[in-house]
Write a protein that holds these residues in place. Structure first.
Motif, PDB file in Angstrom:
ATOM      1  N   GLY B  86      10.724  66.439  20.329  1.00 13.67           N
ATOM      2  CA  GLY B  86      10.432  66.710  21.642  1.00 13.67           C
ATOM      3  C   GLY B  86      10.937  68.215  22.065  1.00 13.67           C
ATOM      4  O   GLY B  86      10.446  68.959  22.926  1.00 13.67           O
ATOM      5  N   GLN B  87      11.894  68.753  21.456  1.00 12.58           N
ATOM      6  CA  GLN B  87      12.347  69.907  21.632  1.00 12.58           C
ATOM      7  C   GLN B  87      11.636  71.201  21.062  1.00 12.58           C
ATOM      8  O   GLN B  87      11.521  72.212  21.607  1.00 12.58           O
ATOM      9  CB  GLN B  87      13.853  70.105  21.243  1.00 12.58           C
ATOM     10  N   THR B  88      11.000  71.189  19.834  1.00 15.84           N
ATOM     11  CA  THR B  88      10.366  71.978  19.138  1.00 15.84           C
ATOM     12  C   THR B  88       8.779  72.148  19.395  1.00 15.84           C
ATOM     13  O   THR B  88       8.337  73.195  18.963  1.00 15.84           O
ATOM     14  CB  THR B  88      10.604  71.819  17.746  1.00 15.84           C
ATOM     15  N   GLY B 154      14.159  66.761  25.977  1.00 15.35           N
ATOM     16  CA  GLY B 154      12.994  67.763  25.857  1.00 15.35           C
ATOM     17  C   GLY B 154      11.866  67.175  26.373  1.00 15.35           C
ATOM     18  O   GLY B 154      10.728  67.581  26.197  1.00 15.35           O
ATOM     19  N   THR B 155      11.793  65.946  27.099  1.00 17.29           N
ATOM     20  CA  THR B 155      10.718  65.167  27.446  1.00 17.29           C
ATOM     21  C   THR B 155      10.653  65.054  28.828  1.00 17.29           C
ATOM     22  O   THR B 155      11.629  65.273  29.657  1.00 17.29           O
ATOM     23  CB  THR B 155      10.822  63.961  26.907  1.00 17.29           C
ATOM     24  N   THR B 156       9.424  64.612  29.449  1.00 16.59           N
ATOM     25  CA  THR B 156       9.438  64.369  30.832  1.00 16.59           C
ATOM     26  C   THR B 156      10.143  63.238  31.125  1.00 16.59           C
ATOM     27  O   THR B 156      10.518  62.899  32.212  1.00 16.59           O
ATOM     28  CB  THR B 156       7.818  64.049  31.222  1.00 16.59           C
ATOM     29  N   GLU B 158      13.253  62.228  30.574  1.00 16.50           N
ATOM     30  CA  GLU B 158      14.527  62.571  30.903  1.00 16.50           C
ATOM     31  C   GLU B 158      14.602  62.858  32.516  1.00 16.50           C
ATOM     32  O   GLU B 158      15.431  62.589  33.281  1.00 16.50           O
ATOM     33  CB  GLU B 158      15.452  63.371  30.155  1.00 16.50           C
ATOM     34  N   LEU B 159      13.703  63.702  32.805  1.00 15.60           N
ATOM     35  CA  LEU B 159      13.327  64.003  34.188  1.00 15.60           C
ATOM     36  C   LEU B 159      13.069  62.933  35.197  1.00 15.60           C
ATOM     37  O   LEU B 159      13.716  62.745  36.238  1.00 15.60           O
ATOM     38  CB  LEU B 159      12.458  65.106  34.196  1.00 15.60           C
ATOM     39  N   ALA B 162      16.082  60.638  35.786  1.00 15.36           N
ATOM     40  CA  ALA B 162      17.300  61.088  36.601  1.00 15.36           C
ATOM     41  C   ALA B 162      16.397  60.784  37.960  1.00 15.36           C
ATOM     42  O   ALA B 162      17.294  60.283  39.180  1.00 15.36           O
ATOM     43  CB  ALA B 162      17.230  62.468  36.313  1.00 15.36           C
ATOM     44  N   ASN B 176      21.602  61.289  24.718  1.00 15.50           N
ATOM     45  CA  ASN B 176      20.712  62.153  24.280  1.00 15.50           C
ATOM     46  C   ASN B 176      20.247  61.979  22.907  1.00 15.50           C
ATOM     47  O   ASN B 176      21.102  62.349  22.005  1.00 15.50           O
ATOM     48  CB  ASN B 176      20.783  63.558  24.828  1.00 15.50           C
TER      49      ASN B 176
END
Ligand SMILES: N[C@@H](CCC(=O)N[C@@H](CS)C(=O)NCC(=O)O)C(=O)O
Lengths: 418, 341
Positions: B86-88, B154-156, B158-159, B162, B176
């Motif tokens: 997800g981060q890279t 790095g994904t949608t 986690e947003l 929240a 995480n």
């Protein structure tokens, strides 16, 4: 005349730049300088062009946008509505927490192991050697992952503490619970809460905390004064007054008084819903990271300490014994002051290493600076270059501060030549 | 004199740097010259993209990459799969490490604009869900107040998480994690109460469990996650090729073109849309720099959209996803390929 002058200073020829000793080193310095500058120029130029090509700019405005993500461990109040800047600060504080805890524990453990390796007890000394070799010869990342995996797989989930048929129990008089998520510790409660000092930006300090700090620092200063007085009396009369009980009293009594005044007591965590609440949950990612950093760095510090002690020649301790000093006084008055000046400089490097190594936190999801600014923020905003540059600068400043602080300390303990 | 030498060197260096940057050529030419398509996929999510026992990548996203390779290079095997987290993933795409990214990636505004990606369509309409153990006794996401939840950074996801918990006035502790495999491990060990990601990903993850029936996926879907392939912004031609390869697969299903009947339809189809799609009339391929038979090869690679869906994630597979929103518009779904003309 003219001929003589010509031989004294021959006309300048280009080959002299290389062949003539007077110019050679200068020539090479200039060449190297030019190459370095050209490389730097090329890098910067290339970066700017490529950024432009990708349609990206270089600006730090993203720091003030809403972060939108949550962080598990927040030393200062933080919600998803805060800015990326605040998220980064939270990350930095988390870095500092694990770095400070790590440096303290690694120093204590390192000194113990280092001294023990010199022990006359054969088995004990060998065991310490095994410790050192195991921990300094395996990659730190592996240790972090292993310790974390052990915690996750072996410790029970909070669920196991529930109800009549609980399969796990809390320890230390029902005050601590070891789970596969965190260690639930009791927090401090007060019956007489004095309120908090508001520093703005939602950062507050409880007055009680401040009172304790003042009491401890004050006690320490008074203790120094007492010792100075004792020294003075000794110089004048030749006999030193007994001061240990005075020192103890000024160090401890004020704190006891404050504990009584604020009604300080332990609030144990209790299982509510999915998790323990009411206490302080120290996540396993922090503990695993801290333990791994401690063990790994302690192995190096042990060697530094051992080398430092061995560097003090035997004659020194023999001379001290001959003067009639007791062994522990020999250690604290003769050996240690001399060993310290060998120990401190490499110790600084170890502290710097530990701090930078803490960025491996990402492997276990501990949200340090690398996890917030260099992780989620970077990823959600796509500001790779800005985030990395900012992170590098932060680590640089952090390292410089640590080494500046340690250098001051070093200056104080180093051999004073008179 | 020293100064002029310095300036001269600096000028030469600049010139060199400039030359190094000279036009790299379009993605299409690069792919053709390399004779291999670099496709960014996830690190391993059975059904979407995962290497099998012999190292061959298979899955829903993988099938799209193979179709694209078949269309461009004539061979569905000429793909190099690059696992990304997800981060890279977006860095891998924007740095040119991959030519196309097919990794359960949600098409969002900021990714499309600020991150300089171009999403070429949607290959799976999804939404975020939660998975918990059935013995936890939770039947709704609204009961997760205070829970510990595993999320991929790095994904949608986690947003959304929240936002959802704030909107419902609930608290949670995020754990995480970096990849689906790690999430699975943490969740299985009970280090988190719930695992949240795209519902399709949950189904795929659960299908890989030894005891899938002891886990439930909660009914709440808390977000819109249109997943689709993405390319770098700025190379419209390559974007067109990626977009219309996806559309070709979707249109093929709509018109009943399958990998089995395609040869016959090439010979006998009377439907002008099918003729254009399969390149028997008009020269649609040439308009984006490909040959006439590009779509034919794309469809032959792994079948049309419906065939790919059924083979990798459909109801006959362990993952068992229903078509739902991902049915053709003619079947009450959202799949709607623009006309081929
Ligand atoms: N759609 C979301 C989430 C994508 C995502 O990370 N999905 C997970 C689970 S569905 C995945 O593909 N994991 C595979 C891996 O870790 O390699 C996004 O684009 O941000």
């Amino acid at each position: 005349m003219t001929d003589i002058r010509a031989t004294a200073t021959p006309p300048f020829r280009l080959s002299m730049l290389v062949n003539d000793q007077r110019y050679r080193s200068l020539t090479f310095q200039v060449i190297v300088f030019i190459l370095v500058m050209a490389a730097a120029w090329w890098l910067v130029d290339n970066t700017i062009r490529n950024l432009a090509l990708m349609g990206k700019s270089f600006d730090f405005g993203f720091l003030f946008q809403r972060a939108g993500y949550d962080i598990p461990q927040t030393p200062i109040p933080y919600t998803a509505d805060d800015s990326h800047l605040r998220a980064s600060v939270v990350g930095l504080l988390n870095t500092l927490i694990v770095a400070v805890l790590g440096c303290i524990a690694a120093t204590v453990l390192g000194v113990i192991v280092g001294v023990s390796r010199l022990s006359k007890n054969w088995l004990f000394a060998r065991l310490m050697t095994v410790f050192v070799e195991i921990f300094r010869n395996m990659p730190l990342l592996l240790w972090i992952l292993i310790i974390y995996a052990v915690f996750t797989e072996i410790l029970p989930p909070p669920n196991a503490f529930r109800g009549e048929a609980a399969t796990s129990g809390m320890i230390l008089f029902d005050h601590v619970a070891l789970t596969n998520r965190y260690t639930a510790l009791p927090t401090l409660g007060m019956t007489n809460d004095p309120g908090s000092l508001d520093l703005g930006a939602r950062i507050t300090f409880n007055w009680a905390t401040i009172a304790f700090v003042v009491a401890l620092v004050g006690g320490w200063i008074v203790r120094r004064m007492i010792r100075a007085w004792a020294q003075d009396v000794q110089d004048r009369t030749g006999s030193r007054p007994t001061t240990w009980w005075m020192s103890l009293a000024v160090m401890i009594l004020p704190s006891l008084l404050l504990i009584w005044y604020f009604g300080l007591h332990l609030v144990p965590p209790s299982l509510q819903g999915f998790n323990f609440t009411g206490g302080l949950n120290v996540s396993n990612s922090l503990v695993a990271l801290w333990l791994a950093l401690t063990l790994y760095t302690a192995a190096f510090i042990a060697e530094i300490v051992r080398a430092g002690i061995l560097a003090v020649s035997r004659g020194q301790s023999e001379a001290a014994f001959a003067l009639g000093l007791r062994p522990n006084r020999t250690m604290s008055l003769v050996i240690l002051p001399q060993a310290l000046r060998v120990i401190i400089p490499p110790l600084i490097s170890q502290y710097l290493n530990l701090t930078k190594n803490s960025s491996l936190a990402i492997a276990v999801g501990y949200m340090d600076l690398r996890g917030t600014l260099g992780g989620t923020t970077l990823n959600q905003t796509g500001r790779e270059l800005e985030a990395i540059v900012l992170m590098m600068l932060t680590y640089l400043v952090l390292s410089l501060i640590i080494s500046a602080g340690m250098n001051v300390f070093n200056a104080r303990v180093k051999l004073k030549e008179r | 004199m020293k100064k002029s030498v310095f300036l001269g060197t600096a000028a030469a260096a600049t010139l060199l740097a400039g030359m190094g940057m000279a036009q790299e050529g379009s993605t299409l030419t690069q792919v053709k010259e390399r004779d291999e398509l670099n496709c960014g996929v996830n690190t391993g999510l059975v059904g979407f993209a995962a290497p099998d026992a012999s190292g061959n990548w298979t899955g829903f996203d993988v099938a799209y990459c193979r179709a694209l390779a078949a269309a461009v290079l004539g061979d569905p095997a000429k793909v190099k799969f690059v696992p990304t987290t997800g981060q890279t993933r977006f860095t891998a795409l924007s740095s040119g490490e991959v030519d196309v990214l097919a990794r359960n990636s949600t098409w969002t505004y900021s990714r499309d604009t600020d991150l300089n990606l171009d999403f070429v369509g949607v290959n799976y309409y999804d939404g975020q869900g939660f998975m918990v153990r059935s013995d936890l006794g939770v039947t709704s996401a609204k009961e997760l107040d205070g829970a510990t939840i595993c999320i991929q950074t790095g994904t949608t996801t986690e947003l959304n998480l929240a936002d959802y918990f704030r909107a419902n006035n609930m608290a949670y502790t995020p754990v995480n994690i970096d990849s689906n495999a790690e999430g699975e491990q943490q969740y299985m060990a009970g280090a988190c109460d719930a695992y949240t990601t795209d519902a399709s990903g949950l189904a795929a993850t659960r299908a890989a469990f030894a005891d899938p029936e002891t886990h439930i996926i909660l009914p709440e879907i808390i977000s819109k996650e249109p997943l689709g392939p993405a390319v770098r912004h700025g190379d419209s031609n390559w974007g067109d090729i990626a977009r219309w390869t996806l559309n070709a697969l979707i249109a093929a299903e709509e018109y009943g073109v399958t990998s089995r009947n395609i040869e016959e339809l090439v010979r006998s189809s009377e439907n002008p849309e099918v003729q254009r799609l399969l390149g028997t009339t008009d020269e649609l391929g040439a308009m984006m720099g490909l040959d006439a038979e590009w779509a034919r090869r794309a469809i032959l690679a792994g079948g049309n959209y419906g065939e790919i869906f059924a083979a990798n994630i459909g109801e006959q597979t362990p993952i068992g996803l229903a078509r739902g929103l991902n049915a053709q518009w003619t079947q009450g779904g959202l799949l709607y390929a623009p006309p081929f003309r």
